[in-house]
Structures are given as structure tokens and as C-alpha cells.
Design an enzyme around this catalytic site. Structure first.
Site, mmCIF file in Angstrom:
data_model
loop_
_atom_site.group_PDB
_atom_site.id
_atom_site.type_symbol
_atom_site.label_atom_id
_atom_site.label_comp_id
_atom_site.label_asym_id
_atom_site.label_seq_id
_atom_site.Cartn_x
_atom_site.Cartn_y
_atom_site.Cartn_z
ATOM 1 N N ASP A 87 -1.886 -13.396 4.472
ATOM 2 C CA ASP A 87 -2.190 -13.953 5.801
ATOM 3 C C ASP A 87 -3.619 -14.435 5.947
ATOM 4 O O ASP A 87 -3.945 -15.069 6.954
ATOM 5 C CB ASP A 87 -1.888 -12.901 6.879
ATOM 6 C CG ASP A 87 -0.396 -12.619 6.949
ATOM 7 O OD1 ASP A 87 0.004 -11.444 6.885
ATOM 8 O OD2 ASP A 87 0.373 -13.587 7.017
ATOM 9 N N HIS A 143 -3.353 -4.134 2.161
ATOM 10 C CA HIS A 143 -1.902 -4.251 1.917
ATOM 11 C C HIS A 143 -1.366 -2.893 1.477
ATOM 12 O O HIS A 143 -2.043 -2.158 0.762
ATOM 13 C CB HIS A 143 -1.620 -5.288 0.822
ATOM 14 C CG HIS A 143 -0.222 -5.781 0.853
ATOM 15 N ND1 HIS A 143 0.801 -5.119 0.240
ATOM 16 C CD2 HIS A 143 0.326 -6.851 1.465
ATOM 17 C CE1 HIS A 143 1.936 -5.767 0.455
ATOM 18 N NE2 HIS A 143 1.676 -6.827 1.201
HETATM 19 C C1 SDX Z 1 2.003 -8.632 5.541
HETATM 20 O O1 SDX Z 1 4.488 -5.072 3.238
HETATM 21 C C2 SDX Z 1 4.426 -6.284 2.937
HETATM 22 O O2 SDX Z 1 4.832 -6.692 1.852
HETATM 23 C C3 SDX Z 1 3.889 -7.211 4.024
HETATM 24 C C4 SDX Z 1 3.666 -8.647 3.642
HETATM 25 C C5 SDX Z 1 4.951 -9.366 3.344
HETATM 26 O O3 SDX Z 1 4.903 -10.359 2.607
HETATM 27 O O4 SDX Z 1 6.000 -8.987 3.938
HETATM 28 O O5 SDX Z 1 2.810 -8.743 2.517
HETATM 29 C C6 SDX Z 1 3.019 -9.428 4.788
HETATM 30 O O6 SDX Z 1 2.337 -8.006 6.506
HETATM 31 C C7 SDX Z 1 0.585 -8.577 5.010
HETATM 32 C C8 SDX Z 1 -0.333 -7.610 5.846
HETATM 33 C C9 SDX Z 1 -0.794 -8.350 7.098
HETATM 34 N N1 SDX Z 1 -1.534 -7.449 7.973
HETATM 35 C C10 SDX Z 1 -2.866 -7.525 8.127
HETATM 36 O O7 SDX Z 1 -3.588 -8.308 7.520
HETATM 37 C C11 SDX Z 1 -3.422 -6.588 9.193
HETATM 38 C C12 SDX Z 1 -4.641 -5.882 8.633
HETATM 39 N N2 SDX Z 1 -4.243 -4.995 7.557
HETATM 40 C C13 SDX Z 1 -4.034 -3.575 7.915
HETATM 41 O O8 SDX Z 1 -3.439 -3.395 9.169
HETATM 42 C C14 SDX Z 1 -3.425 -2.770 6.764
HETATM 43 O O9 SDX Z 1 -4.131 -3.082 5.651
HETATM 44 C C15 SDX Z 1 -1.935 -2.897 6.467
HETATM 45 C C16 SDX Z 1 -1.109 -2.672 7.660
HETATM 46 C C17 SDX Z 1 -1.628 -4.243 5.899
HETATM 47 C C18 SDX Z 1 -1.611 -1.834 5.407
HETATM 48 O O10 SDX Z 1 -1.758 -0.611 6.028
HETATM 49 P P1 SDX Z 1 -1.589 0.763 5.201
HETATM 50 O O11 SDX Z 1 -0.982 0.552 3.876
HETATM 51 O O12 SDX Z 1 -0.952 1.753 6.138
HETATM 52 O O13 SDX Z 1 -3.069 1.150 4.883
HETATM 53 P P2 SDX Z 1 -3.918 2.177 5.714
HETATM 54 O O14 SDX Z 1 -3.871 1.838 7.169
HETATM 55 O O15 SDX Z 1 -3.523 3.548 5.294
HETATM 56 O O16 SDX Z 1 -5.406 1.834 5.202
HETATM 57 C C19 SDX Z 1 -6.072 2.610 4.229
HETATM 58 C C20 SDX Z 1 -7.528 2.621 4.686
HETATM 59 C C21 SDX Z 1 -7.732 3.184 6.089
HETATM 60 O O17 SDX Z 1 -9.039 3.689 6.145
HETATM 61 P P3 SDX Z 1 -9.295 5.301 5.878
HETATM 62 O O18 SDX Z 1 -8.378 6.027 6.853
HETATM 63 O O19 SDX Z 1 -8.909 5.513 4.433
HETATM 64 O O20 SDX Z 1 -10.777 5.502 6.173
HETATM 65 O O21 SDX Z 1 -8.018 1.260 4.739
HETATM 66 C C22 SDX Z 1 -8.385 0.965 6.097
HETATM 67 C C23 SDX Z 1 -7.686 1.968 6.984
HETATM 68 O O22 SDX Z 1 -8.437 2.156 8.191
HETATM 69 N N3 SDX Z 1 -7.914 -0.413 6.337
HETATM 70 C C24 SDX Z 1 -8.617 -1.362 6.948
HETATM 71 C C25 SDX Z 1 -7.802 -2.506 6.913
HETATM 72 N N4 SDX Z 1 -6.642 -2.206 6.307
HETATM 73 C C26 SDX Z 1 -6.716 -0.910 5.968
HETATM 74 N N5 SDX Z 1 -9.862 -1.364 7.507
HETATM 75 C C27 SDX Z 1 -10.266 -2.524 8.045
HETATM 76 N N6 SDX Z 1 -9.551 -3.657 8.048
HETATM 77 C C28 SDX Z 1 -8.308 -3.690 7.510
HETATM 78 N N7 SDX Z 1 -7.614 -4.801 7.498
#
Ligand code: SDX
Length: 431
Positions: free
Chosen positions: A365, A308
Site C-alpha cells: 500500500d 506486514h
Molecule cells: C495489507 O495480510 C496481508 O497479506 C495483507 C495484505 C494483502 O495483500 O492482503 O498484504 C494487504 O493489508 C498490507 C498492510 C496494510 N496496512 C498498513 O499499512 C497499516 C500500517 N501497518 C500496521 O497496521 C501493521 O504493520 C499491520 C497491521 C500491517 C501488521 O500488524 P501486526 O502483524 O499485528 O504487527 P504488530 O502490530 O504486532 O506490530 C509489531 C510492532 C508493534 O510495535 P511493538 O509493540 O513491538 O513496540 O511494530 C509496530 C507495532 O506498534 N508497528 C508499527 C507499524 N506496524 C507495526 N509502528 C508504526 N507504524 C506501523 N505501520
């Protein structure tokens, strides 16, 4: 008022510091470009506040979520979705009379104009319900074209009616899109059913099989809608604000929010979680192999429902949903292998440094899809359910923005990295 100082090319620029109710801090850069010629750059707005808001407070480190100051844990147990929608939009819990008036308005506006059903019937049978929802919500602006300005008494009456139409009709559109997808006749809204019960009845009642409105199912759906109610400046809410800042009507602003929510990184993740779990089961439940794939960046595989932008600990909504999953599946003796798998995945991930070091925990989710399944809702409607729950939050932010003076259209800047000056080249000189 404290000040922040930025030193650029030996000149010092002072910016006022703003401190929020819960001690969040920011410095206001509204005059930065005019004073210094500089702008800021912040891909994905990770460090940028777009507005001041009184609607929702999130503490990502402590896992706190409050609507108008009230913890969602209290609202989830004590409130109803209609009452929470009123709280989000109008800023206070309604009196009995206010709630009655609001509920009557929702009941009165539950039907769709019969001509709208022609659009619904004309979509192909395989249409994704989110595509139908966004199109039909925007179509409301055709059937209710009256414009209103928020800074007049007539405007606030018109806003109240528009908000009630959206809150009530989104439920009917969603249920009708499901009935269409299974080739069953539309079940019309019942005036004596409350919000969640009316939706379930429109979804699952049929001329040949009476749907039993189980109070625990109704209560669970109320709770799910409440905890999706708002979440400050997430992608779809920021979209509603930005689109709404052009002074387009509320229906079209909400339509934009629905489209933003559909994305798999946002509200579409609840459908993505189920598809991920089903894939793992199809691949012989090779959880270890899946986790390794997620940790291998080249695979570009995400653990859906984890991570998140704001929560760097367990999403408080996921806690509520996980508990409800267990309760409902136990109560109805449902054995869902996806729940067992989700619990196993969570246990493994929360012992793995890849996830812990990146503060990746279950978000709203991760368990919501399993609970929707238990309620009988099809996977491709999970994000529609999210949209129904989030609608009051979107409306509240649109209203708050319009009530803010001065009202400003949203228009971010950029840093141009393209070609310097070039000139038009005739066709025969091009490579
Ligand atoms: C919602 O914003 C809100 O409030 C949203 C929400 C709402 O109520 O409106 O809460 C609802 O959208 C919840 C999120 C649902 N999405 C998912 O579950 C999809 C999977 N999650 C990721 O796509 C991600 O965690 C996000 C999009 C939710 C957040 O992305 P960020 O903040 O841009 O984080 P990031 O991509 O910079 O991640 C940091 C690190 C990265 O690795 P490094 O580059 O540091 O090595 O964490 C990794 C990412 O690759 N990472 C994940 C991951 N989420 C982040 N690795 C594997 N699986 C994941 N799910």
C-alpha cells in the site's frame, strides 16, 4: 509421518506434523480438544493455519510471492489480469482457447441489470465507493439468486458464470460509482475492449471528452491488478472463507471480503498512506517530527503503508509499484510531491532502528496510491481498486474451500473469562 508431542498434566498427546511444498511446518491439532480437553489460543491467528491451500505461496523472510507457483514478478510483466485471474481460480495458465472463452464470458457479463442502476443512483453523492461496492455486490445475489452446489456438473457451470459475473461487474460498479460521484453519465462497457482498458474507458471517457487509452497506462493498471490478485490467508480472504463456509452464495461471501478489506489496517491503508502524506505536507513537511510521533506509542500514529504480518522484509509488490511510480511519473512528466515525500520517508525509516528492529518495511500500500493518482483515480477509490485486483484470489479460495472434502463450517473456540454462574436480579436490587 513425523509427530509432535504435547505434554499436558503428565499425559503426552501426539499430533501429526504436516510439511508444505516449500517446507513450511505445522502440527495438526484437529483432535486436541477431543483427546485432551484443551484448545489453543492465538490472538490474531499469528501462528495458526486455517487451511491447506495450493493457490499462493509467500515467504515473508525472503520476500517471495507466487501464484500457483509462478513468481508475481513474471506474471506482472508477461501476463494480463484476466489470464492471472484464470490462473488463480482454475489452477493453471489457460490455453489460448480457454482464455478466449473466459474473456468472452467477461465481456458478456460486463453490464449491470438496468434496475441495479436505481440503487446506484439512490446512494447519497458523498457515499464512499467501498460502501457502494459492497452493497452492489451483495445486490447481485438478489438479481442472480440461483443457488448451486459445487459438487455437481451444473454447479461448476453455475460457479464459472457467477465468477465471470463478479469479475466483470465489479469493474462496472466501480466505474459507475465514480461517474455518479462526479455527476457524469455512466459510460457503458465496450465489447471490444479488454479488462483494464474497459475499466479505464468507463472511468474516464465522457460524451464531451474522448479518453485516450494510453498503452502504458493500460499495462500499468494490468500490472497493479495482477500484483493485488491474491495473498493467501489475509484478513479479507480469511473472511471470504469463513463467511463462505456457512454455504452462503459467492456474491455475499465476496461482499464480506470487500467490507474486511476496507479497514485502514488492511486494504484501506492505500487511502491512508495518501492522507498521511498530505497531512505531513500540510504540517510543513516536518518529516522528523512525524517519525518521532510514530515512534511515540502514546500518539497511536502508524506509518501507513509500512509493516506486514507476514513480510519481515521489503514487500515484493512494493518494489514493483515503486519502480512503476517512477516510470509512469517520468513518462507523463508528472511531478508529484507525494512521491518525493514517500521516498524520503522510506529512506529515513529504513535507517531508523525503531523500524528495522521491528522488521517494518514498505508494503503493497505504500506506493500503490501514488500510482493510482498518476492514473487519475481518486483517493477514495484506491481500496476499490485493491478489491478489483483481489477478487480473483477471493473467488479462488472460496472455490478451493468448497472443493475440499470434508467441507466444514468455520467455527473457532474461545476461552471464557466472564462471570461465573449468576442469577437474574429484580430491578430494585440492581446497583
Ligand atoms: C495489507 O495480510 C496481508 O497479506 C495483507 C495484505 C494483502 O495483500 O492482503 O498484504 C494487504 O493489508 C498490507 C498492510 C496494510 N496496512 C498498513 O499499512 C497499516 C500500517 N501497518 C500496521 O497496521 C501493521 O504493520 C499491520 C497491521 C500491517 C501488521 O500488524 P501486526 O502483524 O499485528 O504487527 P504488530 O502490530 O504486532 O506490530 C509489531 C510492532 C508493534 O510495535 P511493538 O509493540 O513491538 O513496540 O511494530 C509496530 C507495532 O506498534 N508497528 C508499527 C507499524 N506496524 C507495526 N509502528 C508504526 N507504524 C506501523 N505501520
Amino acid at each position: 509421518m513425523k509427530k509432535a508431542e504435547i505434554i499436558l498434566e503428565d499425559k503426552t498427546y501426539e499430533m501429526p506434523v504436516i510439511v508444505g511444498t516449500m517446507n513450511e511446518k505445522a502440527f495438526d491439532i484437529s483432535t486436541l480438544r477431543k483427546d485432551s480437553g484443551y484448545i489453543t489460543l492465538d490472538q490474531g491467528y499469528q501462528n495458526t493455519g486455517s487451511c491447506i491451500s495450493k493457490i499462493t505461496y509467500i515467504d515473508g523472510e525472503k520476500g517471495i510471492l507466487r501464484y500457483r507457483g509462478i513468481p508475481i514478478e513474471e506474471l506482472a510483466i508477461k501476463s494480463s489480469f484476466s489470464e492471472t485471474a484464470y490462473l488463480l481460480i482454475y489452477g493453471k495458465l489457460p490455453t489460448a482457447e480457454e482464455l478466449h472463452t473466459f474473456s468472452v464470458k467477461l465481456t458478456e457479463n460486463a453490464m449491470l441489470h438496468e434496475d441495479m442502476l436505481n440503487f446506484l443512483r439512490s446512494y447519497p453523492i458523498h457515499s464512499h465507493p467501498m460502501a457502494i461496492l459492497s452493497s452492489m455486490v451483495n445486490t447481485l445475489s438478489i438479481f442472480y439468486p440461483e443457488e448451486f452446489s459445487m459438487d455437481s456438473d451444473e454447479g461448476s457451470v453455475a460457479f464459472d458464470l457467477t465468477a465471470a459475473r463478479l469479475l466483470s461487474k465489479i469493474r462496472t460498479i466501480a466505474a459507475f460509482s465514480y461517474k455518479k460521484s462526479i455527476g457524469e453519465p455512466f459510460i457503458y462497457p465496450e465489447p471490444d475492449l479488454k479488462y483494464a482498458a474497459n475499466f479505464l474507458n468507463m472511468m474516464f471517457n465522457s460524451p464531451t471528452k474522448k479518453y485516450n487509452l494510453d498503452p502504458d497506462i493500460v499495462k500499468t493498471l494490468n500490472k497493479m491488478l495482477i500484483i493485488h490478485g491474491d495473498h493467501e490467508q489475509n484478513c479479507s480472504t480469511s473472511t471470504v472463507r469463513l463467511v463462505g463456509s456457512s454455504k452462503v452464495n459467492l456474491y455475499s461471501s465476496i461482499c464480506a471480503g470487500i467490507c474486511a478489506l476496507w479497514g485502514p489496517l488492511h486494504g484501506g491503508a492505500n487511502q491512508g498512506v495518501i492522507e498521511m502524506l498530505e497531512d505531513i505536507i500540510k504540517n510543513h513537511k516536518n518529516i522528523k517530527g512525524f517519525i518521532e510521533k510514530v515512534k511515540d506509542k502514546k500518539s497511536r500514529t502508524l506509518l501507513m503503508g509500512f509493516g506486514h504480518r507476514v513480510y519481515k522484509t521489503y514487500d515484493p509488490r512494493a518494489k514493483i509499484l515503486k519502480e512503476d511510480c517512477m516510470n509512469i511519473l517520468n513518462k507523463f512528466h508528472i511531478k508529484d510531491p507525494l512521491l518525493d515525500l514517500a521516498l524520503e520517508l522510506e529512506e529515513i525509516a529504513l535507517k531508523d532502528d525503531y523500524f528495522l528492529s521491528r522488521n517494518l518495511y514498505p508494503n503493497v500500500d505504500f506506493y500503490s496510491g501514488i500510482l493510482y493518482r498518476a492514473l487519475g483515480i481518486p483517493t477514495n477509490m484506491f481500496t476499490v481498486m485493491f478489491a478489483i485486483g483481489r477478487l480473483p484470489g477471493w473467488i479462488a479460495h472460496w472455490k478451493e474451500m468448497h472443493d475440499t472434502v470434508p467441507f466444514r463450517i468455520g467455527r473457532p473456540r474461545q476461552i471464557y473469562m466472564g462471570e461465573p454462574l449468576l442469577h437474574y436480579t429484580p430491578m430494585n436490587n440492581r446497583k
